[in-house]
Every structure is written in structure tokens, then in C-alpha cells.
Design a protein around this motif. Sequence first.
Motif, mmCIF file in Angstrom:
data_model
loop_
_atom_site.group_PDB
_atom_site.id
_atom_site.type_symbol
_atom_site.label_atom_id
_atom_site.label_comp_id
_atom_site.label_asym_id
_atom_site.label_seq_id
_atom_site.Cartn_x
_atom_site.Cartn_y
_atom_site.Cartn_z
ATOM 1 N N ASP A 7 -33.485 9.793 62.477
ATOM 2 C CA ASP A 7 -32.297 9.481 61.681
ATOM 3 C C ASP A 7 -31.554 10.752 61.290
ATOM 4 O OD1 ASP A 7 -32.877 6.804 61.839
ATOM 5 O OD2 ASP A 7 -33.806 6.696 59.853
ATOM 6 N N THR A 8 -32.294 11.796 60.948
ATOM 7 C CA THR A 8 -31.687 13.060 60.549
ATOM 8 C C THR A 8 -30.899 13.668 61.702
ATOM 9 O OG1 THR A 8 -33.497 13.463 59.006
ATOM 10 C CG2 THR A 8 -32.163 15.355 59.631
ATOM 11 N N VAL A 9 -31.492 13.730 62.871
ATOM 12 C CA VAL A 9 -30.817 14.318 64.033
ATOM 13 C C VAL A 9 -29.594 13.495 64.411
ATOM 14 C CG1 VAL A 9 -31.070 14.858 66.489
ATOM 15 C CG2 VAL A 9 -32.876 15.474 64.882
ATOM 16 N N LEU A 10 -29.700 12.186 64.381
ATOM 17 C CA LEU A 10 -28.556 11.340 64.735
ATOM 18 C C LEU A 10 -27.416 11.468 63.725
ATOM 19 C CD1 LEU A 10 -30.323 8.105 66.040
ATOM 20 C CD2 LEU A 10 -29.120 9.869 67.368
ATOM 21 N N ASN A 11 -27.735 11.771 62.474
ATOM 22 C CA ASN A 11 -26.691 11.943 61.465
ATOM 23 C C ASN A 11 -25.802 13.152 61.733
ATOM 24 O OD1 ASN A 11 -27.028 9.721 59.822
ATOM 25 N ND2 ASN A 11 -28.472 10.724 58.471
ATOM 26 N N VAL A 12 -26.348 14.187 62.349
ATOM 27 C CA VAL A 12 -25.563 15.408 62.588
ATOM 28 C C VAL A 12 -25.213 15.595 64.064
ATOM 29 C CG1 VAL A 12 -26.502 16.564 60.568
ATOM 30 C CG2 VAL A 12 -27.603 16.903 62.773
ATOM 31 N N ALA A 13 -25.619 14.685 64.911
ATOM 32 C CA ALA A 13 -25.374 14.826 66.348
ATOM 33 C C ALA A 13 -23.937 14.462 66.701
ATOM 34 C CB ALA A 13 -26.333 13.930 67.130
ATOM 35 N N LEU A 15 -22.429 12.901 69.576
ATOM 36 C CA LEU A 15 -22.882 12.168 70.760
ATOM 37 C C LEU A 15 -21.949 12.324 71.944
ATOM 38 C CD1 LEU A 15 -24.233 8.941 69.011
ATOM 39 C CD2 LEU A 15 -25.502 10.978 69.738
ATOM 40 N N GLU A 16 -20.647 12.554 71.688
ATOM 41 C CA GLU A 16 -19.697 12.734 72.787
ATOM 42 C C GLU A 16 -19.987 14.023 73.554
ATOM 43 O OE1 GLU A 16 -15.852 12.633 71.004
ATOM 44 O OE2 GLU A 16 -16.001 10.514 70.485
ATOM 45 N N LYS A 17 -20.361 15.079 72.839
ATOM 46 C CA LYS A 17 -20.647 16.375 73.476
ATOM 47 C C LYS A 17 -22.139 16.566 73.755
ATOM 48 C CE LYS A 17 -16.781 18.832 71.400
ATOM 49 N NZ LYS A 17 -16.367 19.983 70.584
ATOM 50 N N HIS A 18 -22.938 15.590 73.387
ATOM 51 C CA HIS A 18 -24.394 15.694 73.527
ATOM 52 C C HIS A 18 -24.899 16.986 72.886
ATOM 53 C CE1 HIS A 18 -24.395 12.197 76.099
ATOM 54 N NE2 HIS A 18 -23.458 12.753 76.855
ATOM 55 N N ASP A 19 -24.474 17.205 71.631
ATOM 56 C CA ASP A 19 -24.797 18.440 70.917
ATOM 57 C C ASP A 19 -25.297 18.087 69.514
ATOM 58 O OD1 ASP A 19 -24.923 21.229 70.463
ATOM 59 O OD2 ASP A 19 -23.017 21.127 69.374
ATOM 60 N N VAL A 20 -26.253 18.881 69.040
ATOM 61 C CA VAL A 20 -26.780 18.716 67.686
ATOM 62 C C VAL A 20 -26.660 20.054 66.971
ATOM 63 C CG1 VAL A 20 -28.804 18.189 66.284
ATOM 64 C CG2 VAL A 20 -28.406 16.919 68.397
ATOM 65 N N ASN A 21 -26.022 20.036 65.808
ATOM 66 C CA ASN A 21 -25.899 21.247 65.005
ATOM 67 C C ASN A 21 -27.103 21.311 64.069
ATOM 68 O OD1 ASN A 21 -25.231 23.370 63.407
ATOM 69 N ND2 ASN A 21 -23.179 22.639 62.878
ATOM 70 N N PHE A 22 -28.127 22.030 64.484
ATOM 71 C CA PHE A 22 -29.359 22.107 63.700
ATOM 72 C C PHE A 22 -29.178 22.907 62.413
ATOM 73 C CE2 PHE A 22 -31.080 21.057 67.907
ATOM 74 C CZ PHE A 22 -31.852 19.965 67.561
ATOM 75 N N ASP A 23 -28.073 23.670 62.314
ATOM 76 C CA ASP A 23 -27.797 24.402 61.070
ATOM 77 C C ASP A 23 -27.482 23.454 59.916
ATOM 78 O OD1 ASP A 23 -28.202 26.862 62.267
ATOM 79 O OD2 ASP A 23 -26.076 27.063 62.841
ATOM 80 N N MET A 24 -27.118 22.216 60.241
ATOM 81 C CA MET A 24 -26.802 21.242 59.199
ATOM 82 C C MET A 24 -28.035 20.491 58.701
ATOM 83 S SD MET A 24 -23.206 19.716 60.610
ATOM 84 C CE MET A 24 -22.974 18.674 59.177
ATOM 85 N N ILE A 25 -29.193 20.802 59.245
ATOM 86 C CA ILE A 25 -30.427 20.134 58.850
ATOM 87 C C ILE A 25 -31.294 21.124 58.087
ATOM 88 C CG2 ILE A 25 -32.531 18.985 59.641
ATOM 89 C CD1 ILE A 25 -30.987 18.150 62.151
ATOM 90 N N CYS A 26 -31.752 20.701 56.945
ATOM 91 C CA CYS A 26 -32.630 21.539 56.139
ATOM 92 C C CYS A 26 -33.790 20.672 55.653
ATOM 93 C CB CYS A 26 -31.873 22.119 54.949
ATOM 94 S SG CYS A 26 -32.886 23.143 53.886
ATOM 95 N N MET A 27 -34.985 21.149 55.886
ATOM 96 C CA MET A 27 -36.163 20.418 55.416
ATOM 97 C C MET A 27 -36.826 21.253 54.337
ATOM 98 S SD MET A 27 -39.244 18.953 57.648
ATOM 99 C CE MET A 27 -40.829 18.669 56.947
ATOM 100 N N GLU A 28 -37.001 20.665 53.181
ATOM 101 C CA GLU A 28 -37.602 21.353 52.042
ATOM 102 C C GLU A 28 -38.924 20.697 51.695
ATOM 103 O OE1 GLU A 28 -36.573 23.984 50.126
ATOM 104 O OE2 GLU A 28 -34.923 24.313 51.521
ATOM 105 N N GLY A 29 -39.906 21.511 51.500
ATOM 106 C CA GLY A 29 -41.200 20.997 51.055
ATOM 107 C C GLY A 29 -41.369 21.213 49.565
ATOM 108 N N LYS A 30 -41.946 20.251 48.911
ATOM 109 C CA LYS A 30 -42.208 20.330 47.476
ATOM 110 C C LYS A 30 -43.699 20.177 47.248
ATOM 111 C CE LYS A 30 -37.939 20.587 46.309
ATOM 112 N NZ LYS A 30 -37.425 21.831 45.833
ATOM 113 N N PRO A 31 -44.243 20.892 46.278
ATOM 114 C CA PRO A 31 -45.674 20.758 46.005
ATOM 115 C C PRO A 31 -46.028 19.348 45.539
ATOM 116 C CG PRO A 31 -44.657 22.370 44.506
ATOM 117 C CD PRO A 31 -43.596 21.853 45.418
#
Length: 108
Positions: A7-13, A15-31
Motif C-alpha cells: 500500500d505504501t509503495v502504491l501510494n507514491v508510485a 504508474l504511468e512512468k512505472h516509477d516509485v519515488n522512494f524518497d517519499m517513504i519513511c519508516m520509523e520504528g518506535k520502542p
Amino acid sequence: MAETTIDTVLNVANLEKHDVNFDMICMEGKPGGSLEDAELVNGIVIDKENSHPMMPKEIKDAKICILTCPFEPPKPKTKHMIHITSNEAYEKLYNQEHEYFREMVQQL
């Protein structure tokens, strides 16, 4: 976790250019917690300690203003002491400060 990742990748993908901007994805871990507690947040998460225990833990549909200058009442040029001896005097000072901030917000 795989469903959340897709879902995360599809939100920023794009689809017309078959490109994903991974700079728009951030995963944060919490204790604490577990993988089942993971969730996808569409938007911005501001992780800030509450400055007062009465502040809400979560605010939805908030309007945010990012300032690059201080947002506080002006400091007096001289060193005056304010002695508040009654509830009425405190209320008066409190209302003056709130009015000052309302005027500052209106100017934005």
C-alpha cells in the motif's frame, strides 16, 4: 506487514512512468509494540513531546503553520517584575496574551 508495504509503495508510485519515488517513504520504528501495531499514515506525523500534561495526545484534521521566526510576546526592554496577587489580575494578563496571539495569527 507485506500488505502495508505494498500500500505504501502504491501510494507514491507513478504508474504511468512505472516509477516509485522512494524518497517519499519513511519508516520509523518506535520502542515497544510489535509488527502488528505497524500502520500506514497518509500524511505527516509530528513526533513531539507534550510540553503540558493537559495537551491532547492526538489531533486530527489540524491546520499547521511552519514558522521560521519566534512566535511569542515581545520581551520588555527593561527588567520589570509582574506581581499577580489576585485571580482577576491573572485573568487580565492571560486575556491580554491571548489577544496578542490572536492578532499575530490574523496577520499571518
